[in-house]
Motif scaffolding. Structure first.
Motif, PDB file in Angstrom:
ATOM      1  N   HIS A 151       0.853  -1.184   0.000  1.00  0.00           N
ATOM      2  CA  HIS A 151       0.000   0.000   0.000  1.00  0.00           C
ATOM      3  C   HIS A 151       0.891   1.237   0.000  1.00  0.00           C
ATOM      4  O   HIS A 151       1.628   1.473   0.953  1.00  0.00           O
ATOM      5  CB  HIS A 151      -0.909   0.013   1.226  1.00  0.00           C
ATOM      6  N   VAL A 152       0.820   2.025  -1.069  1.00  0.00           N
ATOM      7  CA  VAL A 152       1.648   3.227  -1.218  1.00  0.00           C
ATOM      8  C   VAL A 152       0.740   4.446  -1.217  1.00  0.00           C
ATOM      9  O   VAL A 152      -0.222   4.506  -1.989  1.00  0.00           O
ATOM     10  CB  VAL A 152       2.466   3.178  -2.527  1.00  0.00           C
ATOM     11  N   THR A 153       1.049   5.426  -0.364  1.00  0.00           N
ATOM     12  CA  THR A 153       0.283   6.665  -0.306  1.00  0.00           C
ATOM     13  C   THR A 153       1.229   7.854  -0.376  1.00  0.00           C
ATOM     14  O   THR A 153       2.425   7.731  -0.117  1.00  0.00           O
ATOM     15  CB  THR A 153      -0.548   6.759   0.991  1.00  0.00           C
ATOM     16  N   GLY A 154       0.674   9.003  -0.728  1.00  0.00           N
ATOM     17  CA  GLY A 154       1.446  10.239  -0.746  1.00  0.00           C
ATOM     18  C   GLY A 154       2.048  10.587  -2.098  1.00  0.00           C
ATOM     19  O   GLY A 154       2.756  11.578  -2.216  1.00  0.00           O
ATOM     20  N   LEU A 155       1.761   9.816  -3.126  1.00  0.00           N
ATOM     21  CA  LEU A 155       2.319  10.088  -4.448  1.00  0.00           C
ATOM     22  C   LEU A 155       1.445  11.075  -5.210  1.00  0.00           C
ATOM     23  O   LEU A 155       0.232  10.897  -5.293  1.00  0.00           O
ATOM     24  CB  LEU A 155       2.427   8.803  -5.269  1.00  0.00           C
ATOM     25  N   LYS A 156       2.096  12.091  -5.749  1.00  0.00           N
ATOM     26  CA  LYS A 156       1.408  13.010  -6.637  1.00  0.00           C
ATOM     27  C   LYS A 156       2.220  13.173  -7.920  1.00  0.00           C
ATOM     28  O   LYS A 156       1.681  13.030  -9.006  1.00  0.00           O
ATOM     29  CB  LYS A 156       1.203  14.363  -5.953  1.00  0.00           C
TER      30      LYS A 156
END
Length: 189
Positions: A46-51
């Motif tokens: 689970h990867v979060t924070g990518l823009k």
């Protein structure tokens, strides 16, 4: 008799530790599950924070861990690999037992455009306050000034010094900073 008892207890403890370790390595409950279909992401990652950072580059860091036990997961190595991705400023990795990995990414914040020249080709890049040169993402607009006096072959610390001085100057300008479109930081004084 006491020495024999201690040797037996020590051997039992070593054997039990080894069996527990083998259980953690071999049991499928602790394995990072591969994706259901080819080309999809693993449901265990689970990867979060990518823009702006490349999701593909981030997932590639963990590619060799899919199908392996979470017990063998080299967290420090994966952390360092994430920090080598250009847009990633900071990352945190959390191992969630029995078989999940959670990654939180903090991206760099561009503060200016710089012109990169190589031979006869000129192109625009972004730069953050630490002097890290970033490739601009497609179809994204940034409201940052153009900076001259910074070269791509300068050291990162020198570029960072120039960017911090520019930001300090813009902060001192207050609301007038919105009218500044270009800053020359070639002379540090």
């Amino acid at each position: 008799l006491i020495i024999s008892f201690l040797i037996i207890m020590l051997a039992t403890a070593v054997y039990a530790t080894q069996q527990i370790e083998l259980f953690l390595i071999r049991d499928q409950r602790f394995t990072l599950t591969p994706p259901v279909e080819y080309g999809e992401e693993s449901p265990a990652l689970h990867v979060t924070g990518l823009k702006f950072a490349s999701r593909i580059q981030v997932l590639r860091v963990f590619q060799q861990d899919v199908g392996r036990s979470l017990y063998l997961f080299p967290m420090a190595d994966r952390y360092q690999a994430l920090l080598h991705i250009p847009w990633v400023k900071e990352a945190s990795i959390l191992r969630t037992w029995p078989n999940q990995i959670r990654v939180q990414i903090t991206e760099r914040r561009p503060v200016a455009f710089i012109e990169s020249r190589s031979e006869s080709i000129s192109r625009w890049s972004l730069i953050d306050e630490e002097g890290v040169i970033l490739e601009p993402p497609s179809r994204t607009a940034f409201d940052v000034p153009v900076v001259t006096g910074v070269r791509a072959d300068d050291t990162r610390s020198m570029r960072g010094t120039r960017m911090r001085r520019m930001l300090r100057m813009l902060d001192e300008l207050g609301t007038s900073r919105n009218r500044i479109s270009e800053v020359d930081v070639g002379d540090l004084d």
